[in-house]
Design a protein around this motif. Sequence first.
Motif, PDB file in Angstrom:
ATOM      1  N   MET A 113       0.880  -1.166   0.000  1.00 39.01           N
ATOM      2  CA  MET A 113       0.000   0.000   0.000  1.00 39.01           C
ATOM      3  C   MET A 113       0.918   1.217   0.000  1.00 39.01           C
ATOM      4  O   MET A 113       2.133   1.072   0.043  1.00 39.01           O
ATOM      5  CB  MET A 113      -0.894  -0.010   1.245  1.00 39.01           C
ATOM      6  CG  MET A 113      -1.760  -1.259   1.361  1.00 39.01           C
ATOM      7  SD  MET A 113      -2.590  -1.418   2.966  1.00 39.01           S
ATOM      8  CE  MET A 113      -1.217  -1.858   4.034  1.00 39.01           C
ATOM      9  N   LYS A 114       0.361   2.417  -0.032  1.00 39.91           N
ATOM     10  CA  LYS A 114       1.216   3.600  -0.049  1.00 39.91           C
ATOM     11  C   LYS A 114       0.740   4.620   0.973  1.00 39.91           C
ATOM     12  O   LYS A 114      -0.418   5.008   1.000  1.00 39.91           O
ATOM     13  CB  LYS A 114       1.260   4.232  -1.432  1.00 39.91           C
ATOM     14  CG  LYS A 114       2.269   5.364  -1.500  1.00 39.91           C
ATOM     15  CD  LYS A 114       2.789   5.593  -2.875  1.00 39.91           C
ATOM     16  CE  LYS A 114       3.928   6.597  -2.809  1.00 39.91           C
ATOM     17  NZ  LYS A 114       4.444   6.929  -4.095  1.00 39.91           N
ATOM     18  N   PHE A 130       3.395  11.131   7.069  1.00 39.90           N
ATOM     19  CA  PHE A 130       2.436  10.523   7.994  1.00 39.90           C
ATOM     20  C   PHE A 130       2.947   9.251   8.677  1.00 39.90           C
ATOM     21  O   PHE A 130       2.160   8.498   9.240  1.00 39.90           O
ATOM     22  CB  PHE A 130       1.116  10.244   7.281  1.00 39.90           C
ATOM     23  CG  PHE A 130       0.316  11.486   7.023  1.00 39.90           C
ATOM     24  CD1 PHE A 130      -0.405  12.089   8.037  1.00 39.90           C
ATOM     25  CD2 PHE A 130       0.302  12.071   5.762  1.00 39.90           C
ATOM     26  CE1 PHE A 130      -1.141  13.239   7.805  1.00 39.90           C
ATOM     27  CE2 PHE A 130      -0.421  13.221   5.512  1.00 39.90           C
ATOM     28  CZ  PHE A 130      -1.147  13.805   6.541  1.00 39.90           C
ATOM     29  N   LYS A 131       4.249   9.010   8.635  1.00 42.30           N
ATOM     30  CA  LYS A 131       4.798   7.801   9.253  1.00 42.30           C
ATOM     31  C   LYS A 131       4.418   7.693  10.730  1.00 42.30           C
ATOM     32  O   LYS A 131       3.911   6.662  11.181  1.00 42.30           O
ATOM     33  CB  LYS A 131       6.318   7.778   9.121  1.00 42.30           C
ATOM     34  CG  LYS A 131       6.981   6.610   9.827  1.00 42.30           C
ATOM     35  CD  LYS A 131       8.483   6.697   9.721  1.00 42.30           C
ATOM     36  CE  LYS A 131       9.056   6.733  11.106  1.00 42.30           C
ATOM     37  NZ  LYS A 131      10.497   6.805  11.149  1.00 42.30           N
ATOM     38  N   ILE A 148       3.366  -5.011   9.227  1.00 43.05           N
ATOM     39  CA  ILE A 148       3.466  -4.012   8.162  1.00 43.05           C
ATOM     40  C   ILE A 148       4.809  -3.301   8.303  1.00 43.05           C
ATOM     41  O   ILE A 148       5.143  -2.827   9.388  1.00 43.05           O
ATOM     42  CB  ILE A 148       2.309  -2.999   8.217  1.00 43.05           C
ATOM     43  CG1 ILE A 148       0.957  -3.709   8.124  1.00 43.05           C
ATOM     44  CG2 ILE A 148       2.454  -1.962   7.095  1.00 43.05           C
ATOM     45  CD1 ILE A 148      -0.245  -2.808   8.356  1.00 43.05           C
ATOM     46  N   PHE A 149       5.548  -3.230   7.203  1.00 46.07           N
ATOM     47  CA  PHE A 149       6.827  -2.534   7.158  1.00 46.07           C
ATOM     48  C   PHE A 149       6.672  -1.284   6.289  1.00 46.07           C
ATOM     49  O   PHE A 149       5.818  -1.236   5.403  1.00 46.07           O
ATOM     50  CB  PHE A 149       7.909  -3.425   6.529  1.00 46.07           C
ATOM     51  CG  PHE A 149       8.179  -4.689   7.288  1.00 46.07           C
ATOM     52  CD1 PHE A 149       9.145  -4.726   8.277  1.00 46.07           C
ATOM     53  CD2 PHE A 149       7.467  -5.851   7.015  1.00 46.07           C
ATOM     54  CE1 PHE A 149       9.403  -5.896   8.974  1.00 46.07           C
ATOM     55  CE2 PHE A 149       7.717  -7.026   7.700  1.00 46.07           C
ATOM     56  CZ  PHE A 149       8.689  -7.043   8.685  1.00 46.07           C
ATOM     57  N   LEU A 150       7.523  -0.283   6.516  1.00 46.32           N
ATOM     58  CA  LEU A 150       7.513   0.933   5.718  1.00 46.32           C
ATOM     59  C   LEU A 150       8.875   1.135   5.057  1.00 46.32           C
ATOM     60  O   LEU A 150       9.898   1.121   5.729  1.00 46.32           O
ATOM     61  CB  LEU A 150       7.197   2.147   6.608  1.00 46.32           C
ATOM     62  CG  LEU A 150       7.325   3.525   5.936  1.00 46.32           C
ATOM     63  CD1 LEU A 150       6.297   3.690   4.809  1.00 46.32           C
ATOM     64  CD2 LEU A 150       7.168   4.632   6.971  1.00 46.32           C
ATOM     65  N   ASP A 151       8.865   1.356   3.742  1.00 51.29           N
ATOM     66  CA  ASP A 151      10.060   1.797   3.030  1.00 51.29           C
ATOM     67  C   ASP A 151      10.012   3.322   3.061  1.00 51.29           C
ATOM     68  O   ASP A 151       9.222   3.945   2.348  1.00 51.29           O
ATOM     69  CB  ASP A 151      10.045   1.267   1.594  1.00 51.29           C
ATOM     70  CG  ASP A 151      11.236   1.752   0.770  1.00 51.29           C
ATOM     71  OD1 ASP A 151      11.949   2.678   1.210  1.00 51.29           O
ATOM     72  OD2 ASP A 151      11.439   1.212  -0.327  1.00 51.29           O
ATOM     73  N   GLU A 152      10.836   3.934   3.897  1.00 48.55           N
ATOM     74  CA  GLU A 152      10.781   5.378   4.104  1.00 48.55           C
ATOM     75  C   GLU A 152      11.210   6.182   2.882  1.00 48.55           C
ATOM     76  O   GLU A 152      10.848   7.352   2.767  1.00 48.55           O
ATOM     77  CB  GLU A 152      11.618   5.762   5.317  1.00 48.55           C
ATOM     78  CG  GLU A 152      11.023   5.210   6.605  1.00 48.55           C
ATOM     79  CD  GLU A 152      11.779   5.648   7.837  1.00 48.55           C
ATOM     80  OE1 GLU A 152      11.532   6.780   8.292  1.00 48.55           O
ATOM     81  OE2 GLU A 152      12.621   4.865   8.324  1.00 48.55           O
ATOM     82  N   ILE A 198       6.205   3.302   0.637  1.00 44.95           N
ATOM     83  CA  ILE A 198       5.483   2.058   0.356  1.00 44.95           C
ATOM     84  C   ILE A 198       5.377   1.264   1.652  1.00 44.95           C
ATOM     85  O   ILE A 198       6.367   1.046   2.343  1.00 44.95           O
ATOM     86  CB  ILE A 198       6.186   1.220  -0.723  1.00 44.95           C
ATOM     87  CG1 ILE A 198       6.221   1.962  -2.064  1.00 44.95           C
ATOM     88  CG2 ILE A 198       5.530  -0.155  -0.874  1.00 44.95           C
ATOM     89  CD1 ILE A 198       4.884   2.165  -2.724  1.00 44.95           C
ATOM     90  N   LEU A 199       4.168   0.838   1.961  1.00 44.26           N
ATOM     91  CA  LEU A 199       3.890  -0.045   3.090  1.00 44.26           C
ATOM     92  C   LEU A 199       3.871  -1.473   2.556  1.00 44.26           C
ATOM     93  O   LEU A 199       3.216  -1.762   1.546  1.00 44.26           O
ATOM     94  CB  LEU A 199       2.537   0.290   3.717  1.00 44.26           C
ATOM     95  CG  LEU A 199       2.433   1.675   4.329  1.00 44.26           C
ATOM     96  CD1 LEU A 199       0.968   2.096   4.452  1.00 44.26           C
ATOM     97  CD2 LEU A 199       3.128   1.718   5.672  1.00 44.26           C
TER      98      LEU A 199
END
Length: 103
Positions: free
Chosen positions: A7-8, A13-14, A42-46, A50-51
């Motif tokens: 997801m994005k 908003f992290k 859920i991981f975040l590519d900062e 991209i989630l």
Amino acid sequence: MKLAFKMKLKPGFKDEYKKRHDEIWPELKVLLKENGISDYTIFLDEETNILFAVQQQDGNQSSQDLGQTAIVQKWWAYMADIMEANADNSPVSKPLVEVFHMD
């Protein structure tokens, strides 16, 4: 069965995304577990916002398939301001194909 999708998150908003998930509604958590969804991360590519989500599921239903329930619709509306969403507030979600798994 393990399922992964992306997801994005909207830029900036992290912290808010993490806060909302740290305070996930108990009734939503119960609904997910009752529908065989567990071990959900859920991981975040900062760099790209991209989630990347991974969840273990019993059967063929993922968290994204529960959109007909009132609690999921309410959660989607709650999250729609900080992530890319469809017209019905569901997150824009793309399934990912497993290409490697090591036991």
